[in-house]
Design a protein around this motif. Structure first.
Motif, PDB file in Angstrom:
ATOM      1  N   THR A 222      15.986  32.763  11.532  1.00  0.00           N
ATOM      2  CA  THR A 222      15.853  31.836  12.659  1.00  0.00           C
ATOM      3  C   THR A 222      16.121  30.425  12.174  1.00  0.00           C
ATOM      4  O   THR A 222      16.201  30.169  10.965  1.00  0.00           O
ATOM      5  N   CYS A 223      16.211  29.495  13.111  1.00  0.00           N
ATOM      6  CA  CYS A 223      16.421  28.099  12.728  1.00  0.00           C
ATOM      7  C   CYS A 223      15.214  27.532  11.987  1.00  0.00           C
ATOM      8  O   CYS A 223      15.355  26.591  11.195  1.00  0.00           O
ATOM      9  N   ASP A 224      14.026  28.065  12.254  1.00  0.00           N
ATOM     10  CA  ASP A 224      12.848  27.601  11.526  1.00  0.00           C
ATOM     11  C   ASP A 224      12.782  28.175  10.118  1.00  0.00           C
ATOM     12  O   ASP A 224      12.135  27.609   9.237  1.00  0.00           O
ATOM     13  N   ASP A 225      13.452  29.298   9.899  1.00  0.00           N
ATOM     14  CA  ASP A 225      13.490  29.916   8.575  1.00  0.00           C
ATOM     15  C   ASP A 225      14.588  29.236   7.764  1.00  0.00           C
ATOM     16  O   ASP A 225      15.622  29.824   7.459  1.00  0.00           O
ATOM     17  N   ALA A 226      14.362  27.975   7.430  1.00  0.00           N
ATOM     18  CA  ALA A 226      15.381  27.143   6.797  1.00  0.00           C
ATOM     19  C   ALA A 226      14.832  26.499   5.532  1.00  0.00           C
ATOM     20  O   ALA A 226      13.674  26.057   5.494  1.00  0.00           O
TER      21      ALA A 226
ATOM     22  N   ALA B 233      13.359  22.578  -4.036  1.00  0.00           N
ATOM     23  CA  ALA B 233      13.440  23.390  -2.824  1.00  0.00           C
ATOM     24  C   ALA B 233      12.545  22.778  -1.760  1.00  0.00           C
ATOM     25  O   ALA B 233      11.439  22.303  -2.052  1.00  0.00           O
ATOM     26  N   TYR B 234      13.024  22.805  -0.516  1.00  0.00           N
ATOM     27  CA  TYR B 234      12.247  22.281   0.613  1.00  0.00           C
ATOM     28  C   TYR B 234      12.232  23.313   1.729  1.00  0.00           C
ATOM     29  O   TYR B 234      13.279  23.838   2.119  1.00  0.00           O
ATOM     30  N   SER B 235      11.050  23.621   2.250  1.00  0.00           N
ATOM     31  CA  SER B 235      10.883  24.558   3.357  1.00  0.00           C
ATOM     32  C   SER B 235      10.716  23.792   4.657  1.00  0.00           C
ATOM     33  O   SER B 235       9.791  22.974   4.784  1.00  0.00           O
ATOM     34  N   TRP B 236      11.608  24.077   5.625  1.00  0.00           N
ATOM     35  CA  TRP B 236      11.493  23.446   6.943  1.00  0.00           C
ATOM     36  C   TRP B 236      10.200  23.870   7.631  1.00  0.00           C
ATOM     37  O   TRP B 236       9.482  23.047   8.194  1.00  0.00           O
TER      38      TRP B 236
END
Length: 533
Positions: A188-192, A206-209
Motif C-alpha cells: 500500500t502507499c502507507d507501506d513505504a 532507513a525511514y518508515s513512512w
C-alpha cells in the motif's frame, strides 16, 4: 564503379557519425530561473541572490507534464534548489527553471517551511515526490548546516507538502553527506520506506513512512570506498575522490517473498553490493546483518558510477562517469563485465552523466552536467554545459547484452527459464562495444507527433510522451511451467525472484494492464496511475 564508391562513402559516413539512442531534450549554457518578472530578476542579480554561473543541476525526475531538476546551494547565488520544467510550455530548448512548489518554499535557512539544498529526488507510485533536504549551504570546506537533514514528501496532485521528518541525531555523524535516495513501496502507499546513502559518513539510513521513524546501518565495510579505486580521469582532468563511499542505489521489483533487493555502490569503487529490504526494514538488524549483504563482482576498469536505477522488468541502468556513457545490466545475468552493456556514449554530451531515472511509462531520463569541470576547473559558459536526454527503455537496450530477446539465456521469446531448469552461461570475453552504435532500422515511432531535436546529431525526439516499447515479452508455451518474470541468478549468490510473468507490458497495454508491480496502484485513493500513465 562510381555507384559502388558512393555507397562505400555513405557507409563510412554512417559508421563514423553513428546514431545516438538518447535524444537531447533540454540544454543550457547556464541555468536560468523563472523569476516573477524581469525587475525582480535584475534585483536578484544586482544583490548577488542570483549568480547564474554558480548554478549546477545534479538531479532529475519526471512526473506527468513536469520534469523536476535539483540545483544544490554549493555556491552563493542559487535562488531555488527544487525546481521543475513545465513540459507543456517548453518542449525543448533552454527553459527557465520554476521553483517547486513555490519561491517561498525554496528559502535557504527557513528550516521548517523550505528546502535549503536538494540533490537527487524520487517520485513514487503513489504520486508523491520524496526530497531529502540536506540543510546545507556550500561544499567541502565551505559547508555550513543552517538546517538539519529532513525528509520532505509532496503530494503532486495538490502540490503541497504532506510530511516533513527530521533525521534523528543517531542517523548522522559529523562527516555525513547524503546525495542519493531510493523509495520502496510495498503493498500500500502507507507501506513505504526510503533509504538514504551517507556517502562520507559511510552509512545507510532507513525511514518508515508508517512508523514515521528512521534508523541507521553503519557497521558495514561495504559502505566504504575502495582504496584502489579513488583515481578519476574525466573531461581531461585527473583527480582523486578517494573518500567517496556508498552512493548510487537501485531497487529491484518486488520478489515473491514480498521484498525488494537494494543494489548500491560506493562512488570510489567498481563493485556493486546487494541486500534484501527485509533486512533494511527491520530496525533490530542494524548491528547484526553483516552476512545478509552480498558483494558482487567488479564492473571492470573505468567504471565509477554516481546513479543507478532498475526497471520493473529487472534491467539496471547506471551512469559510467569515466566513460561518458550509460551502462546496463539485466539482473537475470551474472554481475560480470561480459554481461554489462553500454546503451549510449557521447564524449561531448554525456560528460559526467550525474543522474539517470526511469519514469512510469518506461522512458529513461539522463542528466549530464560536467560536474568535475565545474568543481575543479572552469566551465565555458559560451558552450552547452548541462543537458537532459530521454529515450524509451526498450530502444536503449535494443541489440545490447541487456536485450534478452536476442540471446540464448532463456526459452525463446522469454525472460526466464522454466522451473527446475538451470541456464548454461558461457564464459565469453567482454564484448567489444563500438564507440557509437549504428542506427537501428525500422524503429517504431513512440508518438504520432515528432519535432527536431536541438542537436542535429541527436536526430528527432517525440513531441509528446508516448507509450514505451516493450523490450521483452514472456513465453506462453503451455507445455512449460509459467516462468517467473525473472530470476536473480544463483551465480551472484542471490536467489530472489519476482512473482508472475506479467511485468512486461506490450506497447499496446492500457494502464490497467501495465504491470504486475503497478497493478495494485489502480485501487489506491490517489488514482494517479490512471491520470498520468
Amino acid at each position: 564503379m562510381w555507384a559502388a564508391t558512393l555507397l562505400l562513402l555513405l557507409g563510412l559516413a554512417a559508421s563514423t557519425h553513428g546514431a545516438y539512442k538518447l535524444q537531447e531534450r533540454y540544454s543550457w549554457n547556464v541555468l536560468d530561473f523563472a523569476f516573477p518578472n524581469d525587475r525582480l530578476k535584475e534585483q536578484a542579480i544586482a544583490s548577488g541572490d542570483y549568480i547564474p554561473q554558480n548554478a549546477l543541476p545534479v538531479g532529475v525526475e519526471h512526473f506527468g507534464n513536469r520534469l523536476f531538476v535539483t540545483v544544490p546551494r554549493w555556491r552563493d547565488g542559487i535562488p531555488a534548489t527544487l525546481t521543475y520544467i513545465n513540459m507543456d510550455r517548453s518542449l525543448t530548448g533552454s527553459p527557465e527553471l520554476i521553483p517547486f512548489p513555490d519561491w517561498r518554499s525554496n528559502t535557504a535557512g527557513d528550516c521548517a517551511n523550505s528546502i535549503t539544498t536538494a540533490y537527487r529526488i524520487k517520485v513514487d507510485e503513489c504520486g508523491r515526490l520524496w526530497v531529502l533536504d540536506t540543510g546545507t549551504v556550500g561544499i567541502g570546506n565551505t559547508t555550513t548546516n543552517p538546517c538539519p537533514y529532513a525528509v520532505n514528501v509532496f503530494d503532486l496532485t495538490t502540490n503541497t507538502r504532506i510530511r516533513r521528518y527530521e533525521l534523528q541525531p543517531a542517523d548522522t555523524n559529523p562527516n555525513t553527506f547524503i546525495a542519493n535516495i531510493a523509495v520502496d513501496i510495498g503493498k500500500t502507499c502507507d507501506d513505504a520506506y526510503a533509504y538514504f546513502a551517507d556517502e562520507l559518513g559511510y552509512g545507510l539510513i532507513a525511514y518508515s513512512w508508517e512508523q514515521n521513524k528512521s534508523w541507521r546501518f553503519s557497521a558495514h565495510s561495504y559502505f566504504f570506498p575502495d582504496p584502489l579505486r579513488g583515481d578519476y580521469n574525466i573531461a581531461g582532468l585527473n583527480f582523486q575522490w578517494g573518500e567517496e563511499g556508498i552512493f548510487g542505489m537501485a531497487l529491484s521489483p518486488i520478489r515473491s517473498d514480498g521484498y525488494r533487493t537494494l543494489y548500491f555502490s560506493p562512488l570510489a569503487s567498481h563493485r556493486q553490493f546487494a541486500v534484501s529490504t527485509r533486512i533494511l526494514r527491520d530496525e533490530s538488524r542494524i548491528e547484526d546483518s553483516y552476512h545478509d549483504f552480498i558483494a558482487l563482482d567488479e564492473r571492470g576498469p573505468n567504471a565509477h558510477t554516481t546513479a543507478r536505477v532498475m526497471s520493473d522488468d529487472g534491467i539496471e541502468l547506471f551512469s559510467l562517469i569515466d566513460q561518458n556513457a550509460v551502462g546496463c545490466w539485466h539482473s537475470s545475468m551474472p554481475y560480470q563485465p561480459q554481461f554489462h552493456g553500454i546503451v549510449d556514449r557521447d564524449d561531448v554530451g554525456l560528460v559526467f552523466p550525474a543522474d539517470v531515472k526511469i519514469d512510469e511509462a518506461k522512458n529513461v531520463w539522463v542528466l549530464s552536467d560536467r560536474m568535475p569541470v565545474f568543481l575543479l576547473s572552469d566551465l565555458d559558459y559560451s558552450d552547452v554545459n548541462f543537458r537532459i536526454y530521454t529515450a524509451p527503455l526498450g530502444v536503449l537496450v535494443e541489440n545490447t547484452i541487456c536485450d534478452l530477446r536476442n540471446n540464448a539465456y532463456g526459452p525463446s521469446n522469454s525472460v526466464a527459464l522454466p522451473k527446475q531448469q538451470t541456464p548454461v552461461l558461457p564464459q565469453a570475453p567482454a564484448p567489444q562495444l563500438p564507440r557509437y552504435r549504428p542506427a537501428l532500422p525500422n524503429k517504431p515511432p513512440l508518438s504520432t507527433s515528432w519535432a527536431p531535436a536541438s542537436s542535429p546529431a541527436r536526430g528527432y525526439l517525440p513531441a509528446s510522451a508516448g507509450q514505451s516499447i516493450s523490450s521483452v515479452s514472456v513465453s506462453t508455451n503451455n507445455n512449460l511451467d509459467v516462468p517467473k518474470a525473472y530470476v536473480f541468478n544463483q551465480h551472484n549468490g542471490l536467489n530472489y525472484e519476482t512473482s508472475g510473468p506479467h511485468l512486461f507490458p506490450s506497447h499496446q497495454s492500457s494502464a490497467h494492464q501495465s504491470s504486475g508491480l503497478k497493478s495494485y496502484v489502480n485501487s489506491r485513493q490517489s488514482g494517479w496511475w490512471h491520470h498520468h500513465h
